[in-house]
Design an enzyme around this catalytic site. Structure first.
Site, PDB file in Angstrom:
ATOM      1  CB  CYS A  39      -1.056  -0.093   1.223  1.00 54.02           C
ATOM      2  SG  CYS A  39      -2.093   1.167   0.898  1.00 54.02           S
ATOM      3  CG  HIS A  90      -4.068  -3.289   2.104  1.00 57.15           C
ATOM      4  ND1 HIS A  90      -3.229  -2.986   3.066  1.00 57.15           N
ATOM      5  CD2 HIS A  90      -4.723  -2.120   1.820  1.00 57.15           C
ATOM      6  CE1 HIS A  90      -3.306  -1.557   3.167  1.00 57.15           C
ATOM      7  NE2 HIS A  90      -4.131  -1.193   2.405  1.00 57.15           N
ATOM      8  CD  GLU A 100      -2.633  -6.104   4.724  1.00 53.50           C
ATOM      9  OE1 GLU A 100      -2.698  -4.996   4.895  1.00 53.50           O
ATOM     10  OE2 GLU A 100      -1.986  -6.375   3.725  1.00 53.50           O
TER      11      GLU A 100
END
Length: 205
Positions: free
Chosen positions: A81, A185, A187
């Site tokens: 990001c 992202h 994650e």
């Protein structure tokens, strides 16, 4: 065991990234110690918020030097990001220009879209032969951002993954030698993001 350091410079998504990396089977440490960040098998640079604030945080822990030193010696770095955005030469937000780490050429600037931030799941256009996206070339990933690099000069050994928001094309990921970085992202990107992180960690061995 593979050791991954997550650079602790005050960014807001450090713990979610650390947890996601731990699932890959790597030993993960959250650290602001320059020696530990340089010595780890892999270094992850997350980031949320403003480009200038992230650069200030990075500079406070000697982050730009650590990133450049690792990349110069072929030691892998993953930016996520705003951690991806700061790899570029310049960030331009709200009329303020801030120098980035500068390991990628180009400018991070506001997206030309009606609906901002660009938030949610989006497909990506992966180049042939991408190592980072192996097995997830046709998946969707989770984005939250209003700024992006919208151009990256072609260079040998650099693979660029693109995405679009309301017709505005931007850099979604870069693979350049020891550097990998994603605007999205991983994650927060479910199984596809988890697999991408496993692929990156596997390459550290």
């Amino acid at each position: 065991m593979t050791l991954v350091a997550v650079l602790d410079y005050g960014s807001g998504n450090l713990h979610s990234v650390t947890r996601a990396l731990a699932v890959t089977g790597a030993e993960v440490v959250l650290t602001a110690d320059p020696a530990a960040a340089v010595a780890a098998d892999g270094l992850v640079v997350p980031g949320v918020g403003a480009f200038a604030a992230c650069m200030a945080g990075l500079e406070a822990v000697d982050g730009p030097r650590i990133i450049r030193e690792r990349l110069a010696s072929g030691r892998r770095v993953l930016g996520i990001c705003v951690g991806h955005q700061v790899m570029f030469g310049l960030g331009s937000e709200h009329g303020v220009e801030t120098a980035g780490v500068g390991v990628l050429p180009g400018v991070v600037e506001g997206l030309a879209a009606r609906r901002l931030p660009h938030m949610g799941w989006n497909t990506v256009d992966v180049p042939a032969g991408s190592a980072l996206f192996a097995g997830v070339e046709d998946e969707r990933f989770y984005f939250v951002h209003s700024y992006a690099a919208r151009a990256l000069p072609e260079a040998e050994g650099v693979a660029v993954t693109w995405a679009e928001h309301e017709g505005d094309r931007f850099v979604a990921a870069v693979e350049a030698g020891a550097l990998a970085s994603t605007q999205f992202h991983p994650e927060k990107s479910g199984d596809a993001g988890a697999r991408l992180l496993r692929t990156w960690v596997a390459a550290l061995r």
